[in-house]
Structures are given as structure tokens and as C-alpha cells.
Design a protein around this motif. Structure first.
Motif, PDB file in Angstrom:
ATOM      1  N   VAL A   1       0.838  -1.201   0.000  1.00 30.73           N
ATOM      2  CA  VAL A   1       0.000   0.000   0.000  1.00 30.73           C
ATOM      3  C   VAL A   1       0.869   1.246   0.000  1.00 30.73           C
ATOM      4  O   VAL A   1       0.617   2.206  -0.752  1.00 30.73           O
ATOM      5  CB  VAL A   1      -0.962  -0.013   1.216  1.00 30.73           C
ATOM      6  N   ILE A   2       1.911   1.253   0.828  1.00 35.57           N
ATOM      7  CA  ILE A   2       2.835   2.387   0.877  1.00 35.57           C
ATOM      8  C   ILE A   2       3.522   2.575  -0.476  1.00 35.57           C
ATOM      9  O   ILE A   2       3.637   3.698  -0.977  1.00 35.57           O
ATOM     10  CB  ILE A   2       3.865   2.199   2.006  1.00 35.57           C
TER      11      ILE A   2
ATOM     12  N   HIS B   1       3.859   4.051 -11.524  1.00 37.31           N
ATOM     13  CA  HIS B   1       3.103   2.871 -11.107  1.00 37.31           C
ATOM     14  C   HIS B   1       4.083   1.773 -10.712  1.00 37.31           C
ATOM     15  O   HIS B   1       5.238   1.792 -11.116  1.00 37.31           O
ATOM     16  CB  HIS B   1       2.165   2.394 -12.225  1.00 37.31           C
ATOM     17  N   VAL B   2       3.595   0.849  -9.901  1.00 35.01           N
ATOM     18  CA  VAL B   2       4.418  -0.296  -9.512  1.00 35.01           C
ATOM     19  C   VAL B   2       4.508  -1.227 -10.721  1.00 35.01           C
ATOM     20  O   VAL B   2       3.493  -1.574 -11.329  1.00 35.01           O
ATOM     21  CB  VAL B   2       3.807  -1.021  -8.293  1.00 35.01           C
ATOM     22  N   ARG B   3       5.706  -1.624 -11.057  1.00 35.85           N
ATOM     23  CA  ARG B   3       5.915  -2.429 -12.264  1.00 35.85           C
ATOM     24  C   ARG B   3       5.264  -3.798 -12.129  1.00 35.85           C
ATOM     25  O   ARG B   3       5.384  -4.480 -11.115  1.00 35.85           O
ATOM     26  CB  ARG B   3       7.406  -2.582 -12.534  1.00 35.85           C
TER      27      ARG B   3
ATOM     28  N   ALA C   1       4.125   5.614  -5.456  1.00 33.62           N
ATOM     29  CA  ALA C   1       4.198   5.643  -6.916  1.00 33.62           C
ATOM     30  C   ALA C   1       3.140   6.585  -7.493  1.00 33.62           C
ATOM     31  O   ALA C   1       3.413   7.336  -8.435  1.00 33.62           O
ATOM     32  CB  ALA C   1       4.029   4.238  -7.476  1.00 33.62           C
ATOM     33  N   LYS C   2       1.924   6.556  -6.942  1.00 32.69           N
ATOM     34  CA  LYS C   2       0.864   7.430  -7.442  1.00 32.69           C
ATOM     35  C   LYS C   2       1.191   8.900  -7.195  1.00 32.69           C
ATOM     36  O   LYS C   2       0.893   9.759  -8.027  1.00 32.69           O
ATOM     37  CB  LYS C   2      -0.463   7.079  -6.779  1.00 32.69           C
ATOM     38  N   ARG C   3       1.787   9.208  -6.043  1.00 33.07           N
ATOM     39  CA  ARG C   3       2.146  10.596  -5.740  1.00 33.07           C
ATOM     40  C   ARG C   3       3.162  11.141  -6.731  1.00 33.07           C
ATOM     41  O   ARG C   3       3.175  12.334  -7.024  1.00 33.07           O
ATOM     42  CB  ARG C   3       2.723  10.698  -4.336  1.00 33.07           C
TER      43      ARG C   3
END
Length: 198
Positions: A135-136, A147-149, A141-143
Motif C-alpha cells: 500500500v505504501i 506505477h508499480v511495475r 508511486a501514485k504521488r
């Protein structure tokens, strides 16, 4: 590996009672410590990521103390099991290895405690810490407009599944009751014990 191969060839345990006891109690000792250490590493990652300024106080010496305490807890548990029913050890021809027999009456109430201590608590810690770390990572990544790969997530899931499947045979010897085995399989299969290691 060597004792199992020799036992397979000779179709019996030829290494004497001392090694029989060491092998039987040692497997549970090392597996318990393994789970404790994995839970501690995953939880420490969460502490470091969540509280970076406070984590500066964490030192190598403190890490060594935590590891020593976890090894000591595993040793105490194995010694207690040895003292409770010393002769409850057998050679299992299904896996050509030594294991506890779990035949004493004391194991009827002690096995659920061991399952909770060795399986539930470490896996709940690992799953909770891993989920929170994901979640962190996702919010970070959104901030930053990233994005998470996907490859990282897939690799992490594969590693976690392989690890969970590899530990099932060891822990299935702890649970002889079908309900306990179902609980064991469910918890171990659902835990992403190495999920955050990407």
C-alpha cells in the motif's frame, strides 16, 4: 540429504539414537527460527519505510540482539518439547527422515499452541507487513505519477508461491488432524512471506 539417501538405500535408520533425536528436534527448531526471522525481517522493513527518521536508531547490534532472542526462543521451545516427551521420536519411512511422533496426550493441547506460535503469528505478521508495504509503495508511486511495475509484482508472487509450497511438507508433519492441516495449507498458501523482497 546424506542421512536420507543412506536411509533410503538401507531402508532403515543406521545413524543411532543420538542423531535420530538431533534430526527430529532440530528440524522443528530450524523451521521455527526460520519463520521467526522472516517475520522479523519483513516487519523491520515496514518499520524502516514507515518511520525513516526513527529507524536511524536501529543498529546492527540491535539486529543481532533480536536475531539472538529469536534463536533462543526457538531453542527453548525445542528443549521444552524434548523434556515433555523425550521418547516420542520416530523414523518416518514416507520421507525417510526423523520426526516427532506426536503420540503423547500432551500434544493434543500443545499442538494448537505450536501451530499458532510457529505458523499463525509469523504469517500474520508477514502478511500484514507485506500488504501495508505494498500500500505504501502504491501510494508513493501514485504521488510521483508512476506505477508499480507489473513484472516486479509477478516475480514477487512466483517467489512467494514457490516458498509457500516448499515449506508445506515440513509443516504438514506438525498437523495430523485434517482441520489443522487445512488451516496450515490455507494460511501458508495465502501468506506472501517473500512478497516484499522485490
Amino acid at each position: 540429504v546424506f542421512p536420507r539417501v543412506v536411509s533410503l538405500v538401507t531402508n532403515e535408520w543406521v545413524f543411532g539414537d543420538t542423531l535420530l533425536y538431533l534430526a527430529a528436534y532440530g528440524i522443528y527448531y530450524y523451521n521455527a527460527v526460520d519463520l521467526f526471522l522472516i517475520a522479523a525481517m519483513t516487519t523491520s522493513k515496514l518499520v524502516i519505510v514507515k518511520f525513516p527518521l526513527r529507524s536511524r536508531n536501529l543498529s546492527t547490534q540491535r539486529g543481532h540482539v533480536v536475531c539472538a532472542v529469536l534463536w533462543l526462543i526457538g531453542l527453548i521451545i525445542s528443549i521444552i518439547a524434548f523434556l515433555l516427551k523425550r521418547d516420542d521420536v520416530l523414523f518416518d519411512f514416507r520421507v525417510y527422515g526423523c520426526r516427532l511422533g506426536w503420540s503423547a496426550n500432551i500434544w493434543k493441547w500443545l499442538k494448537p499452541v505450536l501451530v499458532g506460535l510457529f505458523i499463525l503469528i509469523p504469517n500474520i505478521l508477514v502478511v500484514a507487513a507485506t500488504a501495508y508495504l505494498l500500500v505504501i509503495a502504491n501510494s508513493f508511486a501514485k504521488r510521483h505519477g508512476e506505477h508499480v511495475r507489473r513484472e516486479s509484482i509477478i516475480t514477487t508472487i512466483i517467489v512467494a508461491l514457490v516458498y509457500c509450497v516448499s515449506i508445506l511438507p515440513t509443516w504438514s508433519t506438525l498437523s495430523s488432524v485434517t482441520l489443522e492441516l487445512a488451516l496450515l495449507v490455507t494460511i501458508t498458501a495465502s501468506s506472501g512471506r517473500t512478497t516484499i523482497d522485490w
